[in-house]
Design a protein around this motif. Structure first.
Motif, mmCIF file in Angstrom:
data_model
loop_
_atom_site.group_PDB
_atom_site.id
_atom_site.type_symbol
_atom_site.label_atom_id
_atom_site.label_comp_id
_atom_site.label_asym_id
_atom_site.label_seq_id
_atom_site.Cartn_x
_atom_site.Cartn_y
_atom_site.Cartn_z
ATOM 1 N N MET A 249 0.710 -1.139 0.053
ATOM 2 C CA MET A 249 -0.124 -0.066 0.063
ATOM 3 C C MET A 249 0.736 1.297 -0.040
ATOM 4 O O MET A 249 0.574 2.121 -0.703
ATOM 5 C CB MET A 249 -0.978 0.020 1.231
ATOM 6 N N THR A 250 2.032 1.389 0.976
ATOM 7 C CA THR A 250 2.737 2.347 0.766
ATOM 8 C C THR A 250 3.366 2.693 -0.609
ATOM 9 O O THR A 250 3.745 3.794 -1.005
ATOM 10 C CB THR A 250 3.860 2.257 1.942
ATOM 11 N N ASN A 251 3.798 1.444 -1.180
ATOM 12 C CA ASN A 251 4.393 1.659 -2.494
ATOM 13 C C ASN A 251 3.535 2.137 -3.635
ATOM 14 O O ASN A 251 3.869 2.978 -4.309
ATOM 15 C CB ASN A 251 4.826 0.262 -3.047
ATOM 16 N N ILE A 252 2.129 1.775 -3.715
ATOM 17 C CA ILE A 252 1.124 2.496 -4.359
ATOM 18 C C ILE A 252 0.950 3.858 -4.120
ATOM 19 O O ILE A 252 0.713 4.725 -4.899
ATOM 20 C CB ILE A 252 -0.359 1.706 -4.361
ATOM 21 N N GLU A 253 0.861 4.189 -2.811
ATOM 22 C CA GLU A 253 0.550 5.710 -2.136
ATOM 23 C C GLU A 253 1.762 6.600 -3.007
ATOM 24 O O GLU A 253 1.415 7.574 -3.441
ATOM 25 C CB GLU A 253 0.639 5.740 -0.883
ATOM 26 N N ALA A 254 2.956 6.036 -2.585
ATOM 27 C CA ALA A 254 4.095 6.808 -3.416
ATOM 28 C C ALA A 254 4.144 6.917 -4.995
ATOM 29 O O ALA A 254 4.585 7.671 -5.644
ATOM 30 C CB ALA A 254 5.490 6.179 -2.984
ATOM 31 N N ASP A 255 3.601 5.819 -5.608
ATOM 32 C CA ASP A 255 3.608 5.912 -6.979
ATOM 33 C C ASP A 255 2.514 5.092 -7.635
ATOM 34 O O ASP A 255 2.275 3.991 -7.563
ATOM 35 C CB ASP A 255 4.804 5.081 -7.385
ATOM 36 N N THR B 135 -2.641 6.028 2.938
ATOM 37 C CA THR B 135 -2.284 5.045 3.995
ATOM 38 C C THR B 135 -2.219 5.900 5.278
ATOM 39 O O THR B 135 -2.230 5.235 6.444
ATOM 40 C CB THR B 135 -0.863 4.220 3.733
ATOM 41 N N ASP B 136 -2.349 7.102 5.445
ATOM 42 C CA ASP B 136 -2.253 8.032 6.501
ATOM 43 C C ASP B 136 -3.476 8.399 7.003
ATOM 44 O O ASP B 136 -3.572 8.943 8.025
ATOM 45 C CB ASP B 136 -1.133 8.902 6.289
ATOM 46 N N SER B 137 -4.489 8.741 6.328
ATOM 47 C CA SER B 137 -5.624 9.508 6.789
ATOM 48 C C SER B 137 -6.381 8.769 7.843
ATOM 49 O O SER B 137 -7.011 9.426 8.638
ATOM 50 C CB SER B 137 -6.835 9.692 5.508
ATOM 51 N N TYR B 138 -6.359 7.330 7.724
ATOM 52 C CA TYR B 138 -7.192 6.676 8.915
ATOM 53 C C TYR B 138 -6.239 5.711 9.779
ATOM 54 O O TYR B 138 -5.469 4.974 9.053
ATOM 55 C CB TYR B 138 -8.277 6.030 8.254
ATOM 56 N N ASN B 139 -6.144 5.697 10.948
ATOM 57 C CA ASN B 139 -5.484 4.858 11.893
ATOM 58 C C ASN B 139 -5.554 3.424 11.494
ATOM 59 O O ASN B 139 -4.689 2.408 11.515
ATOM 60 C CB ASN B 139 -5.517 5.222 13.404
ATOM 61 N N ASP B 140 -6.702 2.752 11.271
ATOM 62 C CA ASP B 140 -7.079 1.524 10.972
ATOM 63 C C ASP B 140 -7.436 1.026 9.754
ATOM 64 O O ASP B 140 -7.631 -0.025 9.461
ATOM 65 C CB ASP B 140 -8.512 1.181 11.964
ATOM 66 N N TYR B 141 -7.332 1.923 8.841
ATOM 67 C CA TYR B 141 -7.514 1.718 7.359
ATOM 68 C C TYR B 141 -6.727 2.154 6.336
ATOM 69 O O TYR B 141 -6.374 3.150 6.208
ATOM 70 C CB TYR B 141 -9.125 1.842 6.929
#
Length: 316
Positions: A22-28, A48-54
């Motif tokens: 998920m962090t990879n897709i968020e960055a690219d 990945t950052d807007s919600y703690n659980d999702y």
């Protein structure tokens, strides 16, 4: 047109992890437009950052049509088909929002007819997961060569052994509905999978490939097949294929043939009117999709139906 909310699970993994993906897709973000210039493409965004659980995501399917048709009625009651041009900087599109719980990989997917199927989105995630997997293996290999003085071959073997996880997912299927089917069925006769394209493997079919609207593949099963095992394998087959839809043909206790659409046995967590949803997301800035009404609604469903989404799944 109805918009439905369906559930799914992504198997938790360690190397690479769901968070790595998920962090990879968020960055690219995923962009298939370059691969599909003649027929539009898809964009997949993750936050990945807007919600703690999702983890939250958005899939946009761009259409290559430059015009659209309307049916208009004149004052005298006559009807006309009117073709209008799109703005040069605009394109027709479909949208699909989804969320995934960070702790267990259980999620919700918003879908309507002709939008990107759950299978389509999972295929995109799988493709990116494989890219991340190769990156992790390469990083580990270089580390072992440098810090442990391993040969390239031994370092590669060790890196592959440690980063062995694969992307696996499945639709959330209503056990209650399946149990009702099992109670009245004697055996499964066949499985039909519908595809929107034809992958021609023999010369006699290659000329048809560009003309196919729907390609149906049918599998017939032995009468000795165990029903429960076959249902499980059927669902796995549908999940892992690129099929747009599927149905099971079964024989009941009276030897009558019954047909069950697989999509009708999915757990549906909500049904909405398409026009109502589009009004709520009108003029949405794509950069702010995580705070959209649809994402918030999906999270509300998770909280309200917590018996589904608090399950703990074992990590491989």
């Amino acid at each position: 047109m109805k918009v439905r909310i369906m559930g799914f699970t992504i198997d938790p993994t360690k190397k690479p992890s769901l968070n790595d993906l998920m962090t990879n897709i968020e960055a690219d973000f995923i962009d298939t437009n370059n691969e599909n210039e003649k027929r539009g493409g898809r964009l997949l965004f993750v936050d990945t950052d807007s919600y703690n659980d999702y983890y939250v995501g958005l899939v946009i399917t761009a259409k290559d049509a430059k015009t659209y048709c309307q049916l208009k009625q004149d004052a005298d009651g006559s009807m006309k088909l009117v073709v209008s041009d799109l703005d040069p900087d605009s394109s027709l599109m479909e949208f699909n929002f989804f969320i995934v719980k960070k702790d267990n990989g259980i999620g919700l997917y918003q879908y309507y007819h002709q939008s990107c199927s759950m299978n389509g989105t999972m295929k995109l995630l799988n493709q990116r997961f494989n890219i991340v997997h190769r990156q992790k293996v390469e990083e580990a290999k270089e580390l072992y060569i440098k810090t442990e003085n391993l040969s390239k071959k031994k370092a590669t073997t060790k890196a592959n052994a440690e980063n062995h996880d694969r992307f696996k997912w499945q639709m959330l299927v209503s056990e209650e509905k399946l149990s009702k089917i099992l109670a009245h069925m004697k055996r499964i006769k066949a499985l039909e999978l519908n595809f929107s394209t034809l992958e021609a493997e023999t010369d006699e079919f290659r000329g048809l490939k560009d003309h196919v609207v729907k390609n149906t593949q049918r599998f017939l099963f032995s009468q000795q097949s165990k029903f429960r095992d076959l249902v499980k394998n059927v669902m796995t087959c549908v999940n892992n294929s690129d099929a747009d839809s599927g149905r099971v043909i079964a024989i009941d206790i009276n030897d009558n043939e019954q047909t069950f659409n697989i999509s009708e046995n999915l757990d549906i967590f909500g049904v909405y009117d398409f026009d109502d949803i589009t009004k709520k997301i009108d003029s949405l800035n794509i950069d702010d999709f995580a705070s959209s009404w649809m994402i918030e609604e999906l999270i509300n469903i998770c909280e309200e139906r917590s018996e589904y989404f608090k399950a703990k799944l074992k990590v491989k």
